[in-house]
Design a protein around this motif. Structure first.
Motif, short mmCIF file in Angstrom:
data_model
loop_
_atom_site.label_atom_id
_atom_site.label_comp_id
_atom_site.label_asym_id
_atom_site.label_seq_id
_atom_site.Cartn_x
_atom_site.Cartn_y
_atom_site.Cartn_z
N ILE A 236 0.57 -1.24 -0.17
CA ILE A 236 0.26 0.26 0.40
C ILE A 236 1.04 1.31 0.32
CG2 ILE A 236 -1.28 1.61 1.68
CD1 ILE A 236 -2.93 -1.45 2.49
N ARG A 237 1.85 0.79 0.54
CA ARG A 237 2.39 2.57 0.65
C ARG A 237 3.42 2.66 -0.90
NH1 ARG A 237 5.58 5.78 4.27
NH2 ARG A 237 5.02 5.32 6.01
N ASN A 238 4.12 1.27 -1.08
CA ASN A 238 4.85 1.91 -2.47
C ASN A 238 3.80 1.97 -3.57
OD1 ASN A 238 7.22 0.61 -1.65
ND2 ASN A 238 6.76 -1.44 -2.10
N THR A 239 2.64 1.58 -3.59
CA THR A 239 1.32 2.17 -4.36
C THR A 239 0.79 3.42 -4.57
OG1 THR A 239 0.96 -0.45 -4.61
CG2 THR A 239 -0.52 1.32 -5.64
N THR A 240 0.52 3.28 -3.34
CA THR A 240 0.14 4.98 -2.68
C THR A 240 0.80 6.10 -2.10
OG1 THR A 240 -1.11 4.54 0.07
CG2 THR A 240 -2.26 3.76 -2.22
N GLY A 241 1.86 5.79 -1.40
CA GLY A 241 2.77 6.92 -0.71
C GLY A 241 2.23 6.98 0.59
N LYS A 242 1.42 6.36 1.10
CA LYS A 242 0.72 6.08 2.75
C LYS A 242 0.62 5.11 2.87
CE LYS A 242 -2.26 10.00 1.46
NZ LYS A 242 -4.21 11.03 1.59
#
Length: 299
Positions: A236-242
């Motif tokens: 999720i962090r890699n895809t959205t930055g959050k």
């Protein structure tokens, strides 16, 4: 990892000044002619996330880089960009012309129920580009021109009207087939993020005080998806930055605001259906995220 462009960054790069009251406007809508925001020494667009949504009507030969996809288009393209996905537009031919508008999530969630992320063009892994013929170009351009006229008017309810114009563009696009052949398959991280988002959104809207939000932590979602919590967080962090938690908290706050504004349920009922054991815990959470109390926000 791409950085996130703020509204302040956008205005300084494009116009070298900030509009008055920007910090006090949580939803912030504005609309522009592309010709006024490119060229004349203005810096080229960087590949990054933005903290705002953007809808663009672009004419010309352009290359769009969006998450793990690249699209090359010549003619008129209607584009939908959301804050979770990094993107940039690269000029191939002559300077582009057209229109675009920007707005933050609160521009809608402060006034209506539901989430923009429910819309296919804004969903993770969604397909944001729609190629337009001359008739479709003329139609969408006319809607943007209405927004340009309205933003400069003194009409008291102009932003309600503008929200309707945005949804008119959205529904016009949904009736069209997106440019499927221009996209590569999304990667594993994007797929996990899309399923996580679907599970999160499936719990909303809360329609009864007896209904309860149950998947409240990254571990809850990882268990449901049958993946390790570290793998889910990384995807999720890699895809959205959050972070996963940031997405959950944002959606909880969005629903809390909607319930406070659009129902007559008391704060205890709202705290229960959002999964808080005690109203005091909900009050603390709400104030930490919004800098105000649920009662003050409602009034």
């Amino acid at each position: 990892m791409p950085t996130t462009e703020t509204l302040e960054d956008f205005y300084r790069k494009k116009f070298n000044q900030l509009p008055p009251g920007l910090q006090q406007d949580p939803g912030h809508f504005n609309v522009f002619r592309i010709e006024d925001s490119v060229g004349n020494g203005k810096p080229p667009m960087q590949y990054s996330r933005r903290e705002f949504y953007k809808i663009s009507l672009v004419r010309g030969h352009q290359r769009y880089h969006y998450a793990d996809k690249s699209v090359e288009a010549e003619g008129t393209t209607l584009l939908f960009f959301n804050p979770t996905v990094p993107y940039k537009m690269e000029q191939v031919g002559a300077a582009p012309t057209g229109r675009f508008c920007i707005f933050k999530d609160a521009f809608f969630t402060e006034h209506i129920r539901g989430s923009l992320k429910d819309l296919p063009m804004f969903a993770p892994g969604g397909k944001p580009a729609y190629m337009l013929d001359s008739h479709q170009d003329q139609y969408i351009n006319a809607v943007f021109d209405k927004m340009l006229d309205e933003i400069n008017s003194g009409y008291r309810f102009k932003y309600d009207l503008i929200r309707n114009y945005i949804m008119e563009i959205v529904h016009y696009a949904l009736k069209m087939e997106p440019a499927e052949n221009l996209y590569e398959h999304t990667d594993a991280n994007a797929r996990i993020t899309a399923v996580f988002t679907e599970l999160l959104e499936r719990q909303f809207p809360i329609e009864s005080p007896a209904q309860q939000f149950s998947l409240r932590s990254a571990k809850d979602f990882a268990r449901q998806l049958n993946v390790h919590v570290n793998h889910l967080n990384r995807a999720i962090r890699n895809t959205t930055g959050k972070t996963t938690t940031a997405h959950i908290f944002e959606r909880l706050i969005s629903e809390a605001k909607a319930l406070l504004k659009h129902t007559d349920w008391n704060v205890s009922e709202i705290s229960y259906c959002l999964g808080f054991e005690e109203p005091a815990h909900f009050n603390h959470f709400f104030k930490k995220q919004t800098s105000t109390t649920p009662t003050a926000f409602r009034s």
